[in-house]
Design an enzyme around this catalytic site. Sequence first.
Site, PDB file in Angstrom:
ATOM      1  N   SER A   9      54.794  49.112  38.423  1.00  0.00           N
ATOM      2  CA  SER A   9      55.710  49.041  39.560  1.00  0.00           C
ATOM      3  C   SER A   9      55.295  47.892  40.483  1.00  0.00           C
ATOM      4  CB  SER A   9      55.721  50.378  40.317  1.00  0.00           C
ATOM      5  OG  SER A   9      54.403  50.755  40.652  1.00  0.00           O
ATOM      6  N   ASP A  40      48.232  58.720  34.040  1.00  0.00           N
ATOM      7  CA  ASP A  40      46.852  58.929  34.471  1.00  0.00           C
ATOM      8  C   ASP A  40      45.952  58.010  33.650  1.00  0.00           C
ATOM      9  OD1 ASP A  40      47.481  60.933  36.316  1.00  0.00           O
ATOM     10  OD2 ASP A  40      47.361  62.501  34.786  1.00  0.00           O
ATOM     11  N   ASP A  69      46.114  46.662  31.410  1.00  0.00           N
ATOM     12  CA  ASP A  69      45.088  47.188  32.290  1.00  0.00           C
ATOM     13  C   ASP A  69      44.121  46.037  32.484  1.00  0.00           C
ATOM     14  OD1 ASP A  69      44.189  49.374  33.883  1.00  0.00           O
ATOM     15  OD2 ASP A  69      42.478  49.567  32.546  1.00  0.00           O
ATOM     16  N   PHE A 152      45.675  38.036  45.003  1.00  0.00           N
ATOM     17  CA  PHE A 152      45.432  39.408  45.430  1.00  0.00           C
ATOM     18  C   PHE A 152      44.150  39.898  44.764  1.00  0.00           C
ATOM     19  CE2 PHE A 152      47.931  39.452  41.601  1.00  0.00           C
ATOM     20  CZ  PHE A 152      47.391  40.468  40.840  1.00  0.00           C
ATOM     21  N   GLY A 153      43.782  41.125  45.068  1.00  0.00           N
ATOM     22  CA  GLY A 153      42.598  41.711  44.442  1.00  0.00           C
ATOM     23  C   GLY A 153      41.341  40.923  44.775  1.00  0.00           C
ATOM     24  N   ASP A 155      40.693  37.859  43.854  1.00  0.00           N
ATOM     25  CA  ASP A 155      40.921  36.409  43.799  1.00  0.00           C
ATOM     26  C   ASP A 155      40.148  35.625  44.865  1.00  0.00           C
ATOM     27  OD1 ASP A 155      42.601  36.954  41.682  1.00  0.00           O
ATOM     28  OD2 ASP A 155      44.450  36.345  42.697  1.00  0.00           O
ATOM     29  N   LYS A 175      47.417  29.270  38.819  1.00  0.00           N
ATOM     30  CA  LYS A 175      46.727  30.496  38.410  1.00  0.00           C
ATOM     31  C   LYS A 175      47.395  31.095  37.173  1.00  0.00           C
ATOM     32  CE  LYS A 175      45.811  35.243  39.720  1.00  0.00           C
ATOM     33  NZ  LYS A 175      46.073  36.322  40.659  1.00  0.00           N
TER      34      LYS A 175
END
EC number: 3.6.1.66
Length: 192
Positions: A9, A40, A69, A152-153, A155, A175
Amino acid sequence: MKEIVLASSNKGKIREFTNIFKQKNIKILPQTDFNVSDADEIGLSFIENAILKARNCAKHTGLPAIADDSGLEVFSLNGEPGIYSARYSGEHGNDKANIQKLLAKLTGNDNRNARFVCALAYVKHEFDPAPILAYGFLEGKIAHKISGSNGFGYDPIFILPQLQKTLAEISETDKNKISHRAIALDKIMQLL
């Protein structure tokens, strides 16, 4: 046009997958179009979690599905934060807290070698016995402090040795040419 459900999402991820798959005349449909809840993530590896997510989407939509992932592995921390990258600080998606925890754990540590990992899984249906799998890796080092405002994260603390810049200091376009996700997507596109 072939349709594949993306087990995500995340708007940025949806945009990235949509643009890449469009070149192969494949339409990406986000799981949110079908009100599919996130699977999950109970796997012990990136690839296990990617397969779980893809199967979950295929189960609830009846369509082929793809999932990734991804995460960061710091070698001197035995691969931490690894599959827990997004929730490293205990709160899912709190990038600032995750970065602060990682930098604190690395205080006084000169071995800052790390890599981003992306594992992709594509399933034709929920019970597909042979999912198509691909990995992408991006090698680098962890900075001592945050630098840059893009991305983001992790980076802002992930240094690309060849550029001596963090991922947050380069453009999104640049990137997306070199990232772990771009590498994995390129590999899986050749297999579809």
